[in-house]
Design a protein around this motif. Structure first.
Motif, PDB file in Angstrom:
ATOM      1  N   LEU A 243       0.862  -1.177   0.000  1.00  0.00           N
ATOM      2  CA  LEU A 243       0.000   0.000   0.000  1.00  0.00           C
ATOM      3  C   LEU A 243       0.905   1.235   0.000  1.00  0.00           C
ATOM      4  O   LEU A 243       1.251   1.770   1.044  1.00  0.00           O
ATOM      5  CB  LEU A 243      -0.914  -0.022   1.230  1.00  0.00           C
ATOM      6  CG  LEU A 243      -1.975   1.051   1.354  1.00  0.00           C
ATOM      7  CD1 LEU A 243      -2.895   1.046   0.143  1.00  0.00           C
ATOM      8  CD2 LEU A 243      -2.800   0.831   2.606  1.00  0.00           C
ATOM      9  N   ALA A 244       1.318   1.648  -1.183  1.00  0.00           N
ATOM     10  CA  ALA A 244       2.270   2.751  -1.321  1.00  0.00           C
ATOM     11  C   ALA A 244       1.670   4.072  -0.865  1.00  0.00           C
ATOM     12  O   ALA A 244       0.444   4.226  -0.792  1.00  0.00           O
ATOM     13  CB  ALA A 244       2.717   2.864  -2.775  1.00  0.00           C
TER      14      ALA A 244
ATOM     15  N   ASN B 156      -3.845   6.816   1.463  1.00  0.00           N
ATOM     16  CA  ASN B 156      -2.793   6.381   2.369  1.00  0.00           C
ATOM     17  C   ASN B 156      -1.812   7.533   2.587  1.00  0.00           C
ATOM     18  O   ASN B 156      -1.074   7.917   1.687  1.00  0.00           O
ATOM     19  CB  ASN B 156      -2.051   5.166   1.800  1.00  0.00           C
ATOM     20  CG  ASN B 156      -0.981   4.672   2.746  1.00  0.00           C
ATOM     21  OD1 ASN B 156      -1.000   4.965   3.936  1.00  0.00           O
ATOM     22  ND2 ASN B 156      -0.050   3.909   2.213  1.00  0.00           N
ATOM     23  N   SER B 157      -1.805   8.075   3.810  1.00  0.00           N
ATOM     24  CA  SER B 157      -0.865   9.147   4.130  1.00  0.00           C
ATOM     25  C   SER B 157       0.409   8.588   4.766  1.00  0.00           C
ATOM     26  O   SER B 157       1.344   9.343   5.020  1.00  0.00           O
ATOM     27  CB  SER B 157      -1.521  10.169   5.069  1.00  0.00           C
ATOM     28  OG  SER B 157      -1.854   9.557   6.291  1.00  0.00           O
TER      29      SER B 157
ATOM     30  N   TYR C 141       4.066   1.129   7.114  1.00  0.00           N
ATOM     31  CA  TYR C 141       3.121   1.622   8.127  1.00  0.00           C
ATOM     32  C   TYR C 141       2.057   2.480   7.450  1.00  0.00           C
ATOM     33  O   TYR C 141       2.123   3.706   7.455  1.00  0.00           O
ATOM     34  CB  TYR C 141       3.853   2.448   9.190  1.00  0.00           C
ATOM     35  CG  TYR C 141       4.910   1.670   9.927  1.00  0.00           C
ATOM     36  CD1 TYR C 141       4.545   0.697  10.847  1.00  0.00           C
ATOM     37  CD2 TYR C 141       6.259   1.896   9.682  1.00  0.00           C
ATOM     38  CE1 TYR C 141       5.508  -0.029  11.520  1.00  0.00           C
ATOM     39  CE2 TYR C 141       7.224   1.175  10.350  1.00  0.00           C
ATOM     40  CZ  TYR C 141       6.848   0.208  11.271  1.00  0.00           C
ATOM     41  OH  TYR C 141       7.791  -0.511  11.930  1.00  0.00           O
ATOM     42  N   PRO C 142       1.044   1.834   6.851  1.00  0.00           N
ATOM     43  CA  PRO C 142       0.002   2.615   6.172  1.00  0.00           C
ATOM     44  C   PRO C 142      -0.901   3.336   7.179  1.00  0.00           C
ATOM     45  O   PRO C 142      -1.072   2.895   8.319  1.00  0.00           O
ATOM     46  CB  PRO C 142      -0.781   1.554   5.396  1.00  0.00           C
ATOM     47  CG  PRO C 142      -0.558   0.295   6.139  1.00  0.00           C
ATOM     48  CD  PRO C 142       0.812   0.400   6.742  1.00  0.00           C
ATOM     49  N   HIS C 143      -1.436   4.438   6.736  1.00  0.00           N
ATOM     50  CA  HIS C 143      -2.405   5.189   7.535  1.00  0.00           C
ATOM     51  C   HIS C 143      -3.464   5.729   6.580  1.00  0.00           C
ATOM     52  O   HIS C 143      -3.208   6.658   5.811  1.00  0.00           O
ATOM     53  CB  HIS C 143      -1.736   6.333   8.296  1.00  0.00           C
ATOM     54  CG  HIS C 143      -2.699   7.137   9.099  1.00  0.00           C
ATOM     55  ND1 HIS C 143      -3.323   6.639  10.230  1.00  0.00           N
ATOM     56  CD2 HIS C 143      -3.159   8.389   8.936  1.00  0.00           C
ATOM     57  CE1 HIS C 143      -4.122   7.567  10.720  1.00  0.00           C
ATOM     58  NE2 HIS C 143      -4.045   8.629   9.952  1.00  0.00           N
ATOM     59  N   LEU C 144      -4.638   5.121   6.606  1.00  0.00           N
ATOM     60  CA  LEU C 144      -5.709   5.522   5.696  1.00  0.00           C
ATOM     61  C   LEU C 144      -6.485   6.697   6.282  1.00  0.00           C
ATOM     62  O   LEU C 144      -6.966   6.639   7.405  1.00  0.00           O
ATOM     63  CB  LEU C 144      -6.662   4.351   5.439  1.00  0.00           C
ATOM     64  CG  LEU C 144      -6.074   3.157   4.707  1.00  0.00           C
ATOM     65  CD1 LEU C 144      -7.122   2.062   4.547  1.00  0.00           C
ATOM     66  CD2 LEU C 144      -5.521   3.554   3.358  1.00  0.00           C
ATOM     67  N   GLU C 145      -6.601   7.753   5.485  1.00  0.00           N
ATOM     68  CA  GLU C 145      -7.382   8.924   5.865  1.00  0.00           C
ATOM     69  C   GLU C 145      -8.581   9.035   4.942  1.00  0.00           C
ATOM     70  O   GLU C 145      -8.441   8.905   3.726  1.00  0.00           O
ATOM     71  CB  GLU C 145      -6.534  10.192   5.749  1.00  0.00           C
ATOM     72  CG  GLU C 145      -5.409  10.260   6.747  1.00  0.00           C
ATOM     73  CD  GLU C 145      -4.613  11.538   6.615  1.00  0.00           C
ATOM     74  OE1 GLU C 145      -4.743  12.243   5.593  1.00  0.00           O
ATOM     75  OE2 GLU C 145      -3.850  11.828   7.545  1.00  0.00           O
ATOM     76  N   PRO C 146      -9.782   9.297   5.490  1.00  0.00           N
ATOM     77  CA  PRO C 146     -10.969   9.398   4.640  1.00  0.00           C
ATOM     78  C   PRO C 146     -10.908  10.605   3.699  1.00  0.00           C
ATOM     79  O   PRO C 146     -10.512  11.685   4.097  1.00  0.00           O
ATOM     80  CB  PRO C 146     -12.118   9.540   5.627  1.00  0.00           C
ATOM     81  CG  PRO C 146     -11.526   9.701   6.962  1.00  0.00           C
ATOM     82  CD  PRO C 146     -10.074   9.458   6.891  1.00  0.00           C
ATOM     83  N   VAL C 147     -11.294  10.356   2.454  1.00  0.00           N
ATOM     84  CA  VAL C 147     -11.351  11.410   1.445  1.00  0.00           C
ATOM     85  C   VAL C 147     -12.803  11.687   1.082  1.00  0.00           C
ATOM     86  O   VAL C 147     -13.218  12.829   0.955  1.00  0.00           O
ATOM     87  CB  VAL C 147     -10.566  10.993   0.175  1.00  0.00           C
ATOM     88  CG1 VAL C 147     -10.726  12.021  -0.924  1.00  0.00           C
ATOM     89  CG2 VAL C 147      -9.110  10.772   0.499  1.00  0.00           C
TER      90      VAL C 147
END
Length: 148
Positions: A3-4, A22-23, A28-34
């Motif tokens: 997950l780049a 993914n920020s 260490y992925p961190h998904l932020e809602p768009v």
């Protein structure tokens, strides 16, 4: 699956659409809602007003009866929602909103989406996961993507 950074993730089930970015990085992925959207789609029984229609006809004195096929309004709305999601993704792709996309959807919705996606979106898809993860927390979605 990797997950780049800046990869977008669509999580949908035919009634709810979650688009994340993914920020973090690949480790260490961190998904932020768009973008978040939930469709109001009550069960089929709540959308109907009556029983399916019937027909009677007579051939050579013998009366025959036939019933019309019953429409499943709930399933129709799920297909419409998939088409709207495909149009949303097309608009986002044409606006260069994302370069890479991972699609996570239940198998039925994933099949509906595949048939309706624009080539501009298909070119950006880097992975697909046929699981229903809409009601899972973000961390569980991240882990499911990494595990694939």
């Amino acid at each position: 699956m990797r997950l780049a950074h800046a990869t977008h993730v669509l999580v949908t089930d035919g009634q709810k659409r979650l688009l994340f970015r993914n920020s973090g990085d690949a480790i260490y992925p961190h998904l932020e809602p768009v973008n978040l959207l939930e469709d109001v789609n009550p069960p089929d029984r709540d959308q109907k007003s009556d029983r399916p229609g019937r027909t009677s006809f007579s051939l050579s004195g013998a009366t025959r009866r036939s019933a019309y096929a019953e429409t499943d309004f709930h399933a129709q709305e799920k297909k419409t929602f998939a088409a709207e999601t495909a149009a949303f993704l097309r608009d986002q792709a044409l606006q260069q909103a994302f370069d890479a996309l991972i699609v996570v959807a239940d198998p039925r919705t994933l099949g509906e989406l595949r048939g309706q996606l624009d080539p501009a979106v298909k070119d950006r898809i880097v992975g697909e996961i046929a699981k229903d993860l809409v009601k899972h927390p973000t961390t569980a979605i991240e882990q499911a993507i990494i595990a694939e």
